[in-house]
Design a protein around this motif. Structure first.
Motif, PDB file in Angstrom:
ATOM      1  N   LYS A  87       0.808  -1.217   0.000  1.00 52.36           N
ATOM      2  CA  LYS A  87       0.000   0.000   0.000  1.00 52.36           C
ATOM      3  C   LYS A  87       0.846   1.275   0.000  1.00 52.36           C
ATOM      4  CE  LYS A  87      -3.456   2.524   2.699  1.00 52.36           C
ATOM      5  NZ  LYS A  87      -4.071   3.161   1.521  1.00 52.36           N
ATOM      6  N   TYR A 195      -6.726  -0.668  -0.065  1.00 48.13           N
ATOM      7  CA  TYR A 195      -6.306  -1.403   1.127  1.00 48.13           C
ATOM      8  C   TYR A 195      -5.019  -2.185   0.869  1.00 48.13           C
ATOM      9  CZ  TYR A 195     -11.334  -0.662   1.677  1.00 48.13           C
ATOM     10  OH  TYR A 195     -12.584  -0.110   1.699  1.00 48.13           O
ATOM     11  N   GLU A 196      -4.323  -2.521   1.955  1.00 48.59           N
ATOM     12  CA  GLU A 196      -3.187  -3.434   1.851  1.00 48.59           C
ATOM     13  C   GLU A 196      -3.687  -4.778   1.333  1.00 48.59           C
ATOM     14  OE1 GLU A 196      -0.167  -4.482   1.156  1.00 48.59           O
ATOM     15  OE2 GLU A 196       0.580  -3.133   2.720  1.00 48.59           O
ATOM     16  N   LEU A 201      -0.873  -9.190   4.260  1.00 49.73           N
ATOM     17  CA  LEU A 201      -1.286  -9.206   5.666  1.00 49.73           C
ATOM     18  C   LEU A 201      -1.235 -10.625   6.232  1.00 49.73           C
ATOM     19  CD1 LEU A 201      -4.342  -6.774   5.461  1.00 49.73           C
ATOM     20  CD2 LEU A 201      -2.087  -6.281   6.438  1.00 49.73           C
ATOM     21  N   ARG A 206      -0.921 -10.754  10.363  1.00 51.27           N
ATOM     22  CA  ARG A 206      -1.731  -9.644  10.904  1.00 51.27           C
ATOM     23  C   ARG A 206      -3.210  -9.976  10.692  1.00 51.27           C
ATOM     24  NH1 ARG A 206       1.860  -5.183   7.818  1.00 51.27           N
ATOM     25  NH2 ARG A 206       0.015  -3.850   8.079  1.00 51.27           N
ATOM     26  N   ASP A 208      -6.089  -9.625  12.484  1.00 53.28           N
ATOM     27  CA  ASP A 208      -7.167  -8.657  12.700  1.00 53.28           C
ATOM     28  C   ASP A 208      -7.299  -7.724  11.497  1.00 53.28           C
ATOM     29  OD1 ASP A 208      -7.719  -9.727  15.153  1.00 53.28           O
ATOM     30  OD2 ASP A 208      -6.561  -8.245  16.294  1.00 53.28           O
ATOM     31  N   GLU A 209      -6.162  -7.240  10.999  1.00 57.35           N
ATOM     32  CA  GLU A 209      -6.184  -6.364   9.822  1.00 57.35           C
ATOM     33  C   GLU A 209      -6.686  -7.116   8.594  1.00 57.35           C
ATOM     34  OE1 GLU A 209      -2.738  -3.652   9.190  1.00 57.35           O
ATOM     35  OE2 GLU A 209      -1.948  -4.657  10.977  1.00 57.35           O
ATOM     36  N   LYS A 212     -10.505  -7.338   8.734  1.00 61.12           N
ATOM     37  CA  LYS A 212     -11.111  -6.037   8.424  1.00 61.12           C
ATOM     38  C   LYS A 212     -11.020  -5.729   6.928  1.00 61.12           C
ATOM     39  CE  LYS A 212     -10.195  -3.968  12.960  1.00 61.12           C
ATOM     40  NZ  LYS A 212      -9.393  -2.942  13.697  1.00 61.12           N
ATOM     41  N   THR A 213      -9.877  -6.058   6.326  1.00 60.81           N
ATOM     42  CA  THR A 213      -9.688  -5.788   4.897  1.00 60.81           C
ATOM     43  C   THR A 213     -10.622  -6.636   4.047  1.00 60.81           C
ATOM     44  OG1 THR A 213      -7.377  -5.133   5.197  1.00 60.81           O
ATOM     45  CG2 THR A 213      -8.021  -5.877   2.999  1.00 60.81           C
ATOM     46  N   LYS A 216     -14.108  -5.253   4.322  1.00 59.20           N
ATOM     47  CA  LYS A 216     -14.270  -4.004   3.568  1.00 59.20           C
ATOM     48  C   LYS A 216     -14.406  -4.272   2.072  1.00 59.20           C
ATOM     49  CE  LYS A 216     -11.717  -1.018   6.784  1.00 59.20           C
ATOM     50  NZ  LYS A 216     -10.439  -0.267   6.987  1.00 59.20           N
TER      51      LYS A 216
END
Length: 437
Positions: A87, A195-196, A201, A206, A208-209, A212-213, A216
């Motif tokens: 990103k 987003y990344e 991720l 990662r 949690d990220e 979320k990604t 989204k």
């Protein structure tokens, strides 16, 4: 590092939606600006030669400055992207291009312009490397081949835009550089809303990220989907984060095969297209005719891309590349053998059709050869190594045309495409349908 095997299944079940199409457009803009840079330099060099009394060697070095920057940028941003994420690099590379293209308009002399063109290339080299990793890691495998070819299909938009701007703005080359900087600045702002990549991720653990990604993306796509992530993903052996890993036993053959393929494409493409305006001008065509013919070679690239986008998923990446590389070489040589306008337009248009179709296929093929922690570096290695050929190709072509003939130059440049097909046939493997690691 962590395993991403579970994520491949999730991503392959995800429907294509608005987020993927938006990402394709924003990524493709980087390819358009890279193409625009190639042709802006091709159109402005004759003016700079006369304005600053440049000798052929100095003009050649200035024309290659951005290519040298792309070589540096490919390796640099490939490492940064694999180490710290897609990103941030995705945002910074296009901003780099915009800033230094705009500053080029105020260059007081040759030396400063050379430096600014080199720094512009550093940003563009990153665009080609990072944008490919960014898009490929977001697209389900069954759609990836088509989307990666369509990514490169943004290239002719840059050629068309550069030709149009040159027609209306030149001979004011400073204004041309200034105007070329503003669209990229707008795209840099749009990239902040991307987003990344899920694969990066996941590789970093990662979780949690990652959740979320994924949520989204599904919300933007308006395609609810049930999925589950492991509470503790499987650990894998830590990679070296070094380019040297590309030359270990596991990836050595793929790294060699892809480097030879990119060298052949870069050598043939840049040797022909950098000189194309000059070739038409030397044959006595008017400015209107010259701009028209350059536009025609750009427009025919679109069906070349679309046909390659169909074939990479139908018959595979390798077979598509073999076919398009061979025919690129045949029609490049044919261009040097004909003399009437219609025959020249037909042969150069067919060469452009197949050459850019091959470029699209190679962008589908390359990221599939490497795992997530090496993907951007693999792209950087391929693109950077290819840019070495791109730097020298226009100068070699110029020498061959000056000392021998256009036919001899095109024999060498077209032969590069054919040699690329031969090396791929011997060393390359098929990647169609393979899941990302």
């Amino acid at each position: 590092m962590h395993s991403t095997k579970y994520l491949s299944k999730i991503m392959d079940e995800m429907p294509i939606g608005p987020y993927h199409k938006k990402l394709l457009a924003i990524s493709g803009a980087g390819f358009s600006f890279t193409s625009m840079e190639v042709f802006v330099i091709a159109f402005t060099l004759p003016l700079l030669i006369s304005s600053w009394n440049l000798d052929p060697a100095a003009a050649g070095f200035l024309g290659s400055a951005s290519l040298l920057g792309m070589l540096i940028g490919s390796y640099l941003w490939g490492y940064i992207s694999d180490r710290w994420g897609r990103k941030a690099s995705f945002e910074l590379t296009i901003l780099f291009y915009s800033i230094f293209t705009g500053l080029s308009a105020f260059a007081p002399n040759y030396e400063v312009l050379f430096l600014l063109r080199l720094l512009t290339g550093v940003g563009l080299g990153g665009c080609l490397t990072v944008d490919t990793a960014m898009l490929s890691e977001n697209i389900p495998s069954k759609h990836r081949g088509r989307y990666m070819v369509l990514l490169d299909a943004f290239w002719p938009f840059g050629q068309i835009l550069a030709t149009a701007l040159a027609f209306f703005i030149l001979p004011d080359w400073r204004m041309l550089f200034l105007v070329a900087a503003f669209p990229a600045l707008f795209v840099a702002l749009l990239r902040r809303f991307v987003y990344e990549t899920p694969f990066f991720l996941a590789k970093q653990g990662r979780m949690d990220e990652l959740k979320k990604t994924l949520d989204k993306i599904l919300i933007q796509n308006k395609t609810p989907m049930q999925y589950s992530l492991p509470a503790k993903p499987e650990e894998e052996k830590e990679g070296t984060h070094s380019y040297l890993e590309l030359f270990g036993r596991k990836f050595r053959k793929d790294s060699l095969a892809i480097a030879l393929l990119w060298i052949s494409l870069n050598f043939g493409y840049y040797g022909i297209f950098i000189w194309l305006p000059g070739i038409f001008a030397s044959l006595g065509y008017s400015s209107i005719e010259l701009y028209t013919y350059i536009l025609i070679t750009a427009v025919v690239q679109f069906p070349g891309y679309f046909s390659a986008a169909y074939l990479v998923d139908k018959i595979g990446r390798k077979k598509t590349l073999l076919l398009y590389l061979f025919l690129s070489g045949i029609f490049a040589l044919s261009f040097g053998m004909v003399h009437d306008t219609l025959s020249m337009l037909i042969t150069i248009s067919l060469m452009s059709f197949f050459c850019l179709g091959a470029w699209g296929a190679v962008y589908a093929y390359t990221p599939e050869l490497f795992p997530t922690h090496l993907r951007a570096k693999g792209m950087g290695w391929a693109d950077g190594t290819g840019k070495i050929a791109a730097i020298f190709s226009p100068q070699i072509a110029g020498i061959l045309m000056a000392q021998y003939s256009l036919f001899i130059a095109l024999l060498v440049l077209g032969g590069s495409f054919v040699l690329g097909a031969v090396s791929l046939f011997i060393l390359g493997r098929e990647t169609k349908g393979e899941a990302f690691e």
